[in-house]
Design a protein around this motif. Structure first.
Motif, mmCIF file in Angstrom:
data_model
loop_
_atom_site.group_PDB
_atom_site.id
_atom_site.type_symbol
_atom_site.label_atom_id
_atom_site.label_comp_id
_atom_site.label_asym_id
_atom_site.label_seq_id
_atom_site.Cartn_x
_atom_site.Cartn_y
_atom_site.Cartn_z
ATOM 1 N N GLU A 147 1.139 -1.235 -0.168
ATOM 2 C CA GLU A 147 0.115 0.115 0.132
ATOM 3 C C GLU A 147 0.996 0.729 0.149
ATOM 4 O O GLU A 147 1.009 2.382 -0.942
ATOM 5 C CB GLU A 147 -1.358 -0.031 1.257
ATOM 6 C CG GLU A 147 -2.034 0.955 1.039
ATOM 7 C CD GLU A 147 -2.532 1.348 2.510
ATOM 8 O OE1 GLU A 147 -3.890 2.003 2.354
ATOM 9 O OE2 GLU A 147 -3.040 0.229 3.028
ATOM 10 N N SER A 161 1.376 4.421 -3.228
ATOM 11 C CA SER A 161 0.827 5.971 -3.216
ATOM 12 C C SER A 161 2.545 6.592 -3.319
ATOM 13 O O SER A 161 3.241 5.834 -4.161
ATOM 14 C CB SER A 161 1.013 5.893 -1.438
ATOM 15 O OG SER A 161 2.525 6.109 -0.675
ATOM 16 N N ARG A 162 1.761 7.991 -3.620
ATOM 17 C CA ARG A 162 2.425 9.198 -3.839
ATOM 18 C C ARG A 162 3.626 9.366 -3.108
ATOM 19 O O ARG A 162 4.360 9.938 -3.495
ATOM 20 C CB ARG A 162 1.735 10.351 -4.135
ATOM 21 C CG ARG A 162 0.804 10.944 -3.332
ATOM 22 C CD ARG A 162 0.191 11.822 -3.527
ATOM 23 N NE ARG A 162 0.912 12.809 -4.172
ATOM 24 C CZ ARG A 162 0.232 14.099 -4.942
ATOM 25 N NH1 ARG A 162 -1.288 14.405 -4.847
ATOM 26 N NH2 ARG A 162 0.637 14.332 -5.605
ATOM 27 N N GLU A 163 3.883 9.145 -1.639
ATOM 28 C CA GLU A 163 5.219 9.098 -0.700
ATOM 29 C C GLU A 163 6.237 9.166 -2.342
ATOM 30 O O GLU A 163 6.187 7.956 -2.182
ATOM 31 C CB GLU A 163 4.971 8.456 -0.206
ATOM 32 C CG GLU A 163 3.530 8.871 1.244
ATOM 33 C CD GLU A 163 3.538 10.204 1.154
ATOM 34 O OE1 GLU A 163 5.069 10.385 1.755
ATOM 35 O OE2 GLU A 163 2.709 10.894 1.163
#
Length: 209
Positions: A16, A20-22
């Motif tokens: 997950e 994500s855009r992290e």
């Protein structure tokens, strides 16, 4: 980086975070995880080999490989977080305004730091492939497919780690240093991708008999 350690995430949590855009985890962390899976499969072959009369003559050698493979698996899991820590300074450097006189120096230092983790990861993966060669050659025939899968995983991880070097060296101002890193990376790819392929092909050929 926060106190979070990605290597302790569940698979669901890690993937997950990966989706994500992290900034982290990214391809380097994913490569480290895949490498850990690959060498774990080598150890599985060893576990199914020791204690069997058929393989008594190679048992001590296989036990030594298993001990090293176990340590290597833990190092590869630790490399998930090492990669994240190495990339974060670069992530912050990109946010420095382009007219800031310190930007080039900070960026160059961050690019070097960002290359250290994937380069170290590649060396670990090369050793993992060497161990998998041994497991495939002398390990239990009932688990030979696992050695082939392990080699394929480690090759994929090696290729993935290399991209995290190339993406950073292309932005370095010190082209001599960048070239030296690229050459080290290319040399490992040229040697160990072929060795991983050879393990896979040997296993596949035996399974198709």
């Amino acid at each position: 980086m926060s106190d979070r350690t990605f290597q302790n995430d569940t698979l669901g949590e890690f993937t997950e975070a990966l989706a994500s855009r992290e900034a982290v985890p990214g391809g380097g962390g994913a490569s480290a995880l895949i490498g850990a899976v690959g060498i774990a499969l080598g150890n599985m072959v060893g576990s199914l080999t020791v204690g069997k009369k058929t393989y008594a003559d190679v048992e001590e050698e296989v036990k030594a490989w298993m001990e090293e493979a176990c340590a290597l698996r833990l190092e590869l899991l630790a490399a998930i977080d090492e990669d994240a820590e190495a990339f974060l300074p670069l992530s912050k450097a990109y946010s420095i305004p382009k007219d800031d006189p310190t930007r080039d120096e900070v960026m160059e230092s961050a690019l070097r730091t960002a290359c250290e983790a994937p380069l170290d990861l590649m060396w670990k993966l090369c050793r993992a492939i060497e161990l998998l060669e041994g497991f495939a050659e002398k390990g239990s025939r009932i688990a030979i497919s696992d050695a082939g899968v392990g080699a394929a995983c480690c090759k994929a991880a090696l290729l993935g780690a290399s991209l995290n070097i190339f993406i950073n060296t292309k932005s370095m101002q010190d082209r001599s240093y960048a070239k030296s890193l690229d050459e080290q990376t290319e040399a490992m790819l040229a040697d160990y991708c072929g060795r991983a392929d050879a393990v896979y092909e040997r296993v596949a050929a035996q399974l198709k008999k």
